[in-house]
Design an enzyme around this catalytic site. Sequence first.
Site, short mmCIF file in Angstrom:
data_model
loop_
_atom_site.label_atom_id
_atom_site.label_comp_id
_atom_site.label_asym_id
_atom_site.label_seq_id
_atom_site.Cartn_x
_atom_site.Cartn_y
_atom_site.Cartn_z
CB CYS A 135 73.48 -3.63 -53.43
SG CYS A 135 73.06 -4.68 -52.02
CB SER B 241 77.08 -10.30 -47.45
OG SER B 241 77.29 -9.03 -46.90
CD GLN C 23 69.47 -11.85 -50.78
OE1 GLN C 23 68.69 -12.25 -49.92
NE2 GLN C 23 69.91 -10.60 -50.79
CG HIS D 252 74.61 -6.71 -44.74
ND1 HIS D 252 73.47 -6.23 -45.32
CD2 HIS D 252 75.52 -6.83 -45.73
CE1 HIS D 252 73.67 -6.07 -46.63
NE2 HIS D 252 74.91 -6.42 -46.89
CB THR E 245 80.54 -5.77 -53.55
OG1 THR E 245 79.10 -5.72 -53.52
CG2 THR E 245 81.05 -4.99 -54.74
#
Length: 386
Positions: free
Chosen positions: A329, A202, A182, A204, A71
């Site tokens: 999210c 990202s 993703q 995580h 983000t």
Amino acid sequence: MARAYLDWNATAPLRPEARDAMIAAMDVVGNPSSVHAEGRAAKAIVERARGQVAEALGADASQLVFVASATEAAALVRGLVRPQIDFRDEPRKFIVSAVEHDAVYAHKGDAPEIRVDGSGICDLASSAAAETDLFACTQGDHVFAMQAANSETGVLQDVLENIGILRSFGGGQSFLLCDATQIFGKMPWSFAWSEADLAMASAHKVGGPKGVGVLALRSGVDVVAQIAGGGQEMGRRSGTENVIGIAGFGAAVEAAARDLADGVWERVAQLRNILEISLDAAEKDIIFVGKDAARLPNTSCFAVPGWKGETQVMQMDLAGFAVSAGSACSSGKVKPSRVLRAMGYDEVTAASAIRVSLGPTTTEDEVLRFADAWIAAYRRHKARAA
């Protein structure tokens, strides 16, 4: 009965390799900006991880900016600059697909969306309507944003095919931001051959810690720091680096690359297919969203109109299964999926979808137990509604 975690697109469990790297980094006392031995040791951890992430992304280490999340990476693009062009004084237009994650979609402003078909695919080559929309809004410098894979449906976009079409619209200077969050670690993907100018990911999502992300920059493309301060990350993102989290990110992507090379996600795809076959065989009124499109190997999004997704998620949670209704999210908010609405589904169906996303440690027993639990709950729902 043990709980089954089937929400890997929301976040992946922390990999043991990442945990070990983070524990080791906790014992390093120095600030990576310090020039003494302790500082250099901390800096070495950050730069080793930068190399690990760069190799997995298919980028040069000098092109990577560590941030707190994908983000933040998307927000950092607002400071995009290039030789002879500086967007700091004149806001650029963000032109995004209708199915982008909120982290990217939030920057759209009043620009028109890139439309998608019923499978959730951007079909610019044959969409006269999209051509009209885009020509109308690309007469200045602008950023196109397109995801490689959708978090809710798993549907893949052919970014490489579309990028040339996108850049042919309108005038001015265009840049392409690819959201690889993703697809990264689940399927072969490389920043080098994507032809994108920027990409974000990202930690995580690949089994690293929460609170770490990365923005990759094509050579000749740069960003101005949105956070003023000490000029860390080559002046692109001030603030002391999250050494512990970055160490975990590097270890996680290295382990994820091994899984990918070993064919682990092919087994995951087989489990996803088993799930969908089991559900379809029991209940023919299930709608599998994006099933006819190329998808991530682990993702199944399905709906039965009239049975709210949030109700399904709660019932499955009580039955011992963690799944999602849409993206995770949005601060726990559950509402009709904007993605499904963009694909042409009505509001009732869009509010009735759930997402099951699997991972390398998911077992066939977990998948079959979930299918049995969901079918039983749905049949109870139908009986009450009759």
